[in-house]
Every structure is written in C-alpha cells, then in structure tokens.
Design an enzyme around this catalytic site. Structure first.
Site, PDB file in Angstrom:
ATOM      1  N   LEU A   1      -3.700  60.398  36.972  1.00 27.49           N
ATOM      2  CA  LEU A   1      -2.968  61.310  37.858  1.00 27.49           C
ATOM      3  C   LEU A   1      -1.877  60.531  38.574  1.00 27.49           C
ATOM      4  O   LEU A   1      -2.138  59.743  39.475  1.00 27.49           O
ATOM      5  CB  LEU A   1      -3.909  61.980  38.854  1.00 27.49           C
ATOM      6  N   ASP A   2      -0.674  60.782  38.135  1.00 23.91           N
ATOM      7  CA  ASP A   2       0.494  60.072  38.674  1.00 23.91           C
ATOM      8  C   ASP A   2       1.159  60.896  39.763  1.00 23.91           C
ATOM      9  O   ASP A   2       1.238  62.109  39.641  1.00 23.91           O
ATOM     10  CB  ASP A   2       1.496  59.826  37.543  1.00 23.91           C
TER      11      ASP A   2
ATOM     12  N   ASP B   1      -2.534  56.643  33.043  1.00 26.65           N
ATOM     13  CA  ASP B   1      -2.477  56.896  34.487  1.00 26.65           C
ATOM     14  C   ASP B   1      -2.968  58.330  34.624  1.00 26.65           C
ATOM     15  O   ASP B   1      -2.209  59.278  34.421  1.00 26.65           O
ATOM     16  CB  ASP B   1      -1.049  56.755  35.032  1.00 26.65           C
TER      17      ASP B   1
HETATM   18  P1  FBP Z   1       0.749  56.417  41.511  1.00 29.07           P
HETATM   19  O1  FBP Z   1       0.454  56.410  40.069  1.00 29.07           O
HETATM   20  O2  FBP Z   1      -0.212  55.608  42.303  1.00 29.07           O
HETATM   21  O3  FBP Z   1       0.962  57.750  42.031  1.00 29.07           O
HETATM   22  O4  FBP Z   1       2.163  55.602  41.749  1.00 29.07           O
HETATM   23  C1  FBP Z   1       3.262  55.884  41.091  1.00 29.07           C
HETATM   24  C2  FBP Z   1       4.253  56.713  41.916  1.00 29.07           C
HETATM   25  O5  FBP Z   1       3.608  57.625  42.734  1.00 29.07           O
HETATM   26  C3  FBP Z   1       5.241  57.402  41.018  1.00 29.07           C
HETATM   27  O6  FBP Z   1       4.777  58.612  40.535  1.00 29.07           O
HETATM   28  C4  FBP Z   1       6.428  57.610  41.924  1.00 29.07           C
HETATM   29  O7  FBP Z   1       7.640  57.705  41.239  1.00 29.07           O
HETATM   30  C5  FBP Z   1       6.379  56.382  42.821  1.00 29.07           C
HETATM   31  O8  FBP Z   1       5.042  55.850  42.724  1.00 29.07           O
HETATM   32  C6  FBP Z   1       6.641  56.748  44.238  1.00 29.07           C
HETATM   33  O9  FBP Z   1       6.662  55.568  44.960  1.00 29.07           O
HETATM   34  P2  FBP Z   1       7.332  55.553  46.414  1.00 29.07           P
HETATM   35  O10 FBP Z   1       6.484  56.428  47.257  1.00 29.07           O
HETATM   36  O11 FBP Z   1       7.314  54.101  46.812  1.00 29.07           O
HETATM   37  O12 FBP Z   1       8.724  56.070  46.252  1.00 29.07           O
END
Ligand code: FBP
Length: 335
Positions: free
Chosen positions: A128-129, A126
């Site tokens: 960029l998380d 992933d």
């Molecule tokens: P991405 O990799 O698309 O950013 O999604 C993962 C994430 O952003 C996590 O980092 C985070 O814990 C979660 O989704 C947040 O989701 P939500 O906004 O539904 O709480």
C-alpha cells in the site's frame, strides 16, 4: 423485428460491450511471456484477486475500524497503518496460495519471505503506497515487480534470486485505488490498463497500449524540503515555473505517476538533507514504475543512470527518482 433494426441494437445500450476481461486478456497474450507456461498468468491473477480484496477494505475502511496506525513500525521505522498491514497480509496470502512465487520482498517485511521453494518467480511489492494519504481518502496504490528466480526451482532461495536489477523484471504493475480502481501492468510488450467493475468483481481492459506523451506541462515534486535540493534540481524547478508548468503533487507515488502517464509530466523525488539517498525504495517502488514508464515511451533515472540498470545491494535501498515524459526527464537531467 426486421434485419434493418439489428445494427442499432448492436450499437445500443442493450448490447453495450464491457470490454475484454483481465483473465481473457492474460490468456490471449500468454504467448508473449518468456517461459510461457501459465505460471506468470496465474501469478498476475493472484495479484488481481488480492487487489480486489484490498480495494473492498480500502473503500469501507472508515466503517470497519481500519483507519489509523497499527501501533507497529515497518523496516524504515515508519508507523504502519492498519491498511498497510492488511494489504501486506492479503497479497502475501494470495501469492502463497497461488504457489508460483518462491520469495516475496515487501516494504512491510524486514527480510524476504520464503513462500514456496518450487515457485519460479520472485515478487517485490509495496502493498500500500501513499501511506500518508490512507486516512484522508486520497488515492493510494499497490506497486509490484516480478522476477524469474536465477537458482533452480526446489533449491533454497539465494541472494541472486532476490537482488536483481530492474532490467531483469519479467513483469511489473501497479493498482490505483482512486475514483475508480485500476490495474496497470506490463510484461515487456507494452502497457495496458484495466478498470475494476465492482458489480461484476472483474477488471476490464479500458486503456489498451498506454503511451506516455513525450512532453507535458505538469511537474510533481514535494517542494517542502527544497532548500536542501541540489542546485541543478532547484534550477530545473525554476525552469518549470518560468515555463508556466503546473505543479501537481498528490503525495501518492502511484497516483502522481498515473496522472503524468496519461497527461504527460514529470515526478521527481530527489536527494534531500533528510533522505540523502532519496526517499523511495528501488526494489518495490521505483523499478516497477521505471519498467512501465520505459514500456510506455517515458524515461526513469536516479539522476545519473537508468533506474533499471541499478544493481541492488540490499532489500530496502533508496534512490533518487526522476520519472515521466521523455523530453521532460531528459531536460531535468540536462541541468
Ligand atoms: P510509502 O510507500 O511509505 O507510502 O512512501 C512512499 C510515498 O508515500 C509515495 O507514495 C509518495 O510519493 C512519497 O512517499 C511522499 O513523500 P513525501 O510525503 O515526503 O512527499
């Protein structure tokens, strides 16, 4: 200067030790790796290099028009942020150049990317998380899992090389782009954390042999959609509140996980009406953090089984995720 003076200089600011550089640490611990022949070491270096470039771009994103959406969507139909795309390009390029990786699974790519048929490793990443936090200067991260290919090097990539269970990981880690930038990883022999020193352009060992406390008082859940949580999850959250635990939710998985790893805590992303299978992706979000959690004494589950035991049947499959301090996750699962 007489001899008596020497000890004080050694312990003074003048001779302040900056710690073990990542490169040296990888080299010193290479023999721990299964199949130790330098390739996994090089692969970890390639990831570290790409993370330095991403770190540089993230830090000045607001100045060089790297904020905001790209105008394209990823596999899940999420709007891709410019930095999502940049990070994906940087990690893919560094791993392709390194030559150790035969195939790459990325959140930003529909199917896996063939890199080099001679490569012996498969990466799930992933890049960029925490996309929702990119533009608001809140900590974000990179998450990666490393597998050894099952088919012979030099032959075409097969599904068995890609859809491996988390228990087959040979290494996993994350990079946290926060108040300082850290790289945390495991090769199955404990977990070590390295802090980036930008003026030297190098990571140094700052958190040796990280252990997740068995207990904690922090719960990390987005309670927004809690009306659609299952009753056991609702009951556990009520237990946390009755126990006067503290709610902390950054909304970047890596940042929430890292805090709980240091202080003790539990992160839960359960099934919801919007995401009946959970939101987070097994192969490039949960498997890596589950491996690190278990190596640090924590627990990671989908609510029923160990995350690492789940045999994936598709690249971007989702899973409910319960991860953190051993006694807290076991308590949550007891509901
Ligand atoms: P991405 O990799 O698309 O950013 O999604 C993962 C994430 O952003 C996590 O980092 C985070 O814990 C979660 O989704 C947040 O989701 P939500 O906004 O539904 O709480």
């Amino acid at each position: 200067m007489n001899k008596a003076q020497l000890p004080s200089i050694e312990s003074s600011r003048i001779a302040h030790s900056i710690g073990t550089a990542l490169d040296r640490f990888i080299k010193n611990n290479q023999d721990q790796f299964a199949f130790a022949s330098g390739e996994l070491s090089q692969l970890l270096r390639d990831i570290a290099l790409a993370s330095k470039v991403v770190n540089r771009e993230v830090n000045k994103a607001g100045l060089i028009d790297l904020m905001g959406a790209m105008g394209t969507q990823n596999t899940a139909g999420d709007d891709q942020q410019k930095l999502d795309v940049l990070a994906n390009i940087r990690f893919t390029r560094a791993l392709a150049k390194g030559g150790e990786v035969c195939a790459l699974v990325s959140e930003e790519a529909e199917s896996y990317v063939d890199l080099n048929n001679e490569g012996k490793y498969v990466i799930a990443i992933d890049p960029l998380d925490g996309s929702s936090n990119i533009d608001v200067n809140v900590s974000i991260g990179t998450i990666f899992s490393v597998y050894r290919r099952k088919s012979s090097a030099g032959t075409p990539i097969q599904e068995i090389d890609i859809l491996q269970a988390g228990s087959d990981q040979v290494a996993a880690g994350y990079v946290l782009y926060g108040s300082s930038t850290m790289l945390v990883y495991t090769t199955g022999h404990g977990v070590n954390g390295f802090t980036y020193e930008p003026t030297l352009g190098e990571y140094f060992l700052s958190h040796p042999n990280m252990r997740m406390p068995d207990d904690g008082k922090i719960f990390s859940v987005n309670e927004g959609p809690s009306n659609s949580f299952s009753q056991p999850v609702k009951d556990y959250l009520q237990f946390c509140k009755d126990s006067h635990y503290t709610a902390r939710y950054i909304g970047s998985l890596v940042a929430d996980f890292h805090r709980n790893m240091l202080k003790g805590g539990i992160y839960i992303y359960p099934a919801t009406a919007k995401d009946p299978a959970g939101k987070l992706r097994l192969m490039y979000e949960c498997n890596a953090l589950a491996f690190i959690a278990e190596q640090a004494g924590g627990v990671a589950s989908d609510g029923v089984q160990r995350i690492l035991e789940i045999k994936p049947d598709r690249l971007h499959q989702r899973t409910p995720f319960y991860v953190g301090s051993k006694n807290m996750v076991e308590k949550a699962l007891s509901f």
